[in-house]
Design an enzyme around this catalytic site. Structure first.
Site, PDB file in Angstrom:
ATOM      1  N   CYS A   1       0.921  -1.291   0.000  1.00  0.00           N
ATOM      2  CA  CYS A   1      -0.043  -0.025  -0.229  1.00  0.00           C
ATOM      3  C   CYS A   1       0.890   1.129  -0.129  1.00  0.00           C
ATOM      4  O   CYS A   1       0.183   2.282  -0.256  1.00  0.00           O
ATOM      5  CB  CYS A   1      -0.749   0.042   1.165  1.00  0.00           C
ATOM      6  SG  CYS A   1      -0.226  -0.261   2.667  1.00  0.00           S
TER       7      CYS A   1
HETATM    8  C1  LIG Z   1      -0.083  -5.117   2.721  1.00  0.00           C
HETATM    9  S1  LIG Z   1       1.053  -6.340   3.178  1.00  0.00           S
HETATM   10  C2  LIG Z   1      -0.025  -7.639   3.012  1.00  0.00           C
HETATM   11  C3  LIG Z   1      -0.600  -8.067   4.552  1.00  0.00           C
HETATM   12  C4  LIG Z   1      -1.482  -9.510   4.397  1.00  0.00           C
HETATM   13  N1  LIG Z   1      -2.425  -9.426   3.425  1.00  0.00           N
HETATM   14  C5  LIG Z   1      -2.001  -9.573   5.774  1.00  0.00           C
HETATM   15  O1  LIG Z   1      -3.210  -9.731   5.579  1.00  0.00           O
HETATM   16  O2  LIG Z   1      -1.279 -10.099   6.459  1.00  0.00           O
HETATM   17  C6  LIG Z   1       1.807  -6.486   1.606  1.00  0.00           C
HETATM   18  C7  LIG Z   1       2.814  -7.570   1.542  1.00  0.00           C
HETATM   19  O3  LIG Z   1       3.414  -7.701   0.094  1.00  0.00           O
HETATM   20  C8  LIG Z   1       4.923  -8.176   0.323  1.00  0.00           C
HETATM   21  N2  LIG Z   1       5.048  -8.041  -1.097  1.00  0.00           N
HETATM   22  C9  LIG Z   1       6.036  -6.800  -1.605  1.00  0.00           C
HETATM   23  N3  LIG Z   1       6.425  -7.080  -2.921  1.00  0.00           N
HETATM   24  C10 LIG Z   1       6.359  -8.587  -3.002  1.00  0.00           C
HETATM   25  C11 LIG Z   1       6.729  -9.529  -3.945  1.00  0.00           C
HETATM   26  N4  LIG Z   1       7.332  -8.939  -5.248  1.00  0.00           N
HETATM   27  N5  LIG Z   1       6.402 -10.845  -3.633  1.00  0.00           N
HETATM   28  C12 LIG Z   1       5.684 -11.150  -2.805  1.00  0.00           C
HETATM   29  N6  LIG Z   1       5.282 -10.320  -1.744  1.00  0.00           N
HETATM   30  C13 LIG Z   1       5.655  -9.059  -2.034  1.00  0.00           C
HETATM   31  C14 LIG Z   1       5.412  -7.283   1.182  1.00  0.00           C
HETATM   32  O4  LIG Z   1       6.576  -7.908   1.888  1.00  0.00           O
HETATM   33  C15 LIG Z   1       4.221  -7.194   2.501  1.00  0.00           C
HETATM   34  O5  LIG Z   1       4.455  -8.497   3.437  1.00  0.00           O
END
Ligand SMILES: C[S@@+](CC[C@H](N)C(=O)[O-])C[C@H]1O[C@@H](n2cnc3c(N)ncnc32)[C@H](O)[C@@H]1O
Length: 407
Positions: A155
């Site tokens: 986000c």
């Molecule tokens: C907003 S958080 C999601 C939280 C999760 N939906 C929850 O409810 O606990 C976004 C996540 O996307 C991950 N992220 C960012 N880039 C990514 C990528 N290229 N591949 C996988 N995960 C990624 C970040 O590390 C982060 O943990």
């Protein structure tokens, strides 16, 4: 100073995060000196606590809130769910309790693997740059295998706490979310983000990079307030839900609040909300009541807690804004220097005598039942909690998606 492997991975796992980290921590010498002093003072105070030098000023609290009660485990509903950007598992837990079959989780941060597999050892969990990076996955092997894809693309590109660079921000992962949906073609998808994404500034982005790119799906977008689902926090989040079959969208309804929050001044209550009074819903508890703290004649919802990438690196504070500081202060709660457990928190009084939080308390304030354990150092746990979707919110969304698909 030696960093452990997980810490190194968290900070440097992709060039994107490396660049961002470099920019965010490019601070002046004065600021660096100020941070050094604060951290030195806090180390000394903590050592004092470990050696029993402080008078214990608050007892170990016994919380009254159990968010698990808001998510009764439903039977296996036969639908498969794929989790992208899984973090510490807020969405995963909500879908699990709603009876979905977990197919796999994908997440960039390595420590999340420990969290997710500790809680659900039978899950297939892919974490870290080698196995969890969604940009590296060819989703064809899952084509036709998945009923619902859920995920919260990062986000930061849309958050008012950041620069709001949207599509120009390297962390914008909506393209990847869309690619997974368009390749796998699930019956439905659920995507979550911050309210900033619906600001006029991103109207064009939403049309061009979300709705137009997943054009085979009929999409609804709406806001949810976590306190309406029993979570003692001011936390508004946006959901985009898409169905391949238009009929399912017609059968979908936005989850109705299970709790009332208008007795708290910072609940941001719209007028229409007052009709819910008549339904005699239970009132959401304030933070003090939730954590089982003594009555001081005042209680409130927690201000929105910090997400992982705002504030200082590796911070153990959950403070998100200056306004938040006052709100915590009014409740007699210290939002900084969160401790690894309740025993440590009670042995380490805050300078102003306010209640010091433990990571278990912060988990509850975010709507995680205490049975859900987080792995990692305190700052890593707070990162996973602060980034997550409140599980009771995820649960209510998952239940209504299920109803829409079954109707
Ligand atoms: C907003 S958080 C999601 C939280 C999760 N939906 C929850 O409810 O606990 C976004 C996540 O996307 C991950 N992220 C960012 N880039 C990514 C990528 N290229 N591949 C996988 N995960 C990624 C970040 O590390 C982060 O943990």
């Amino acid at each position: 100073m030696s960093l452990n492997i997980e810490q190194t991975a968290l900070n440097t796992n992709t060039s994107v995060y490396k660049n961002i980290a470099r920019k965010e921590y490019d601070i002046t010498d004065e600021k660096r000196e100020e941070y050094r002093k604060i951290s030195q003072e806090s180390r000394i105070a903590k050592l004092g606590a470990q050696n029993g030098l402080h008078k214990r000023i608050h007892e170990i609290n016994t919380p009254m809130l159990d968010p698990g009660q808001f998510m009764p485990q439903l039977n296996d509903n036969g639908l498969t769910a794929l989790s992208l950007f899984s973090g510490g598992g807020g969405l995963d837990l909500g879908f699990d309790r709603a009876g979905y079959r977990h197919t796999a989780s994908y997440e960039l941060i390595p420590i999340c693997k420990k969290t997710l597999t500790f809680n659900r050892h039978e899950w297939l969990v892919n974490c870290g740059p080698d196995e969890g990076d969604v940009t590296q996955v060819d989703w064809k092997h899952l084509q036709g295998e998945i009923d619902v894809i859920h995920g919260g693309p990062p986000c930061q590109p849309f958050s008012i706490a950041g620069e709001q660079k949207g599509v120009k921000d390297e962390r914008n992962m909506w393209g990847e979310f869309n690619r997974a949906v368009n390749t796998i073609k699930p019956k439905a998808f659920v995507a979550e983000n911050v309210p900033g994404i619906l600001s006029p500034k991103f109207e064009g982005f939403v049309k061009k990079y979300i709705t137009n790119q997943i054009s085979e799906y009929s999409i609804i977008k709406f806001e949810i307030h976590a306190a309406d689902f029993g979570v003692p926090q001011v936390r508004r989040r946006i959901f985009f839900i898409g169905f391949r079959n238009k009929k399912n969208l017609k059968n979908f309804s936005v989850p109705k609040p299970t709790h009332l929050r208008q007795h708290f001044s910072n609940g941001n209550t719209p007028e229409t909300y007052y009709s819910l009074f008549e339904e005699k819903l239970p009132r959401v508890l304030g933070v003090r009541a939730s954590l089982g703290l003594p009555d001081i004649g005042f209680d409130n919802l927690a201000p929105t807690i910090r997400s992982a990438f705002t504030g200082k690196r590796n911070t153990t504070s959950i403070l998100n804004s200056t306004a938040g500081q006052k709100s915590w202060g009014d409740m007699g709660i210290w939002p900084n220097g969160v401790q690894a457990d309740r025993l440590k928190a009670s042995a380490f009084p805050a300078k102003n005598g306010h209640f010091r939080l433990s990571v278990q308390d912060v988990g509850l304030i975010q709507g995680f039942p205490e049975t859900w354990k987080f792995a990692g150092a305190v700052y890593q746990v707070l990162g996973q909690i602060g980034n997550s979707v409140s599980p009771p919110v995820a649960y209510n969304v998952a239940v209504n998606v299920l109803k829409a698909l079954n109707n």
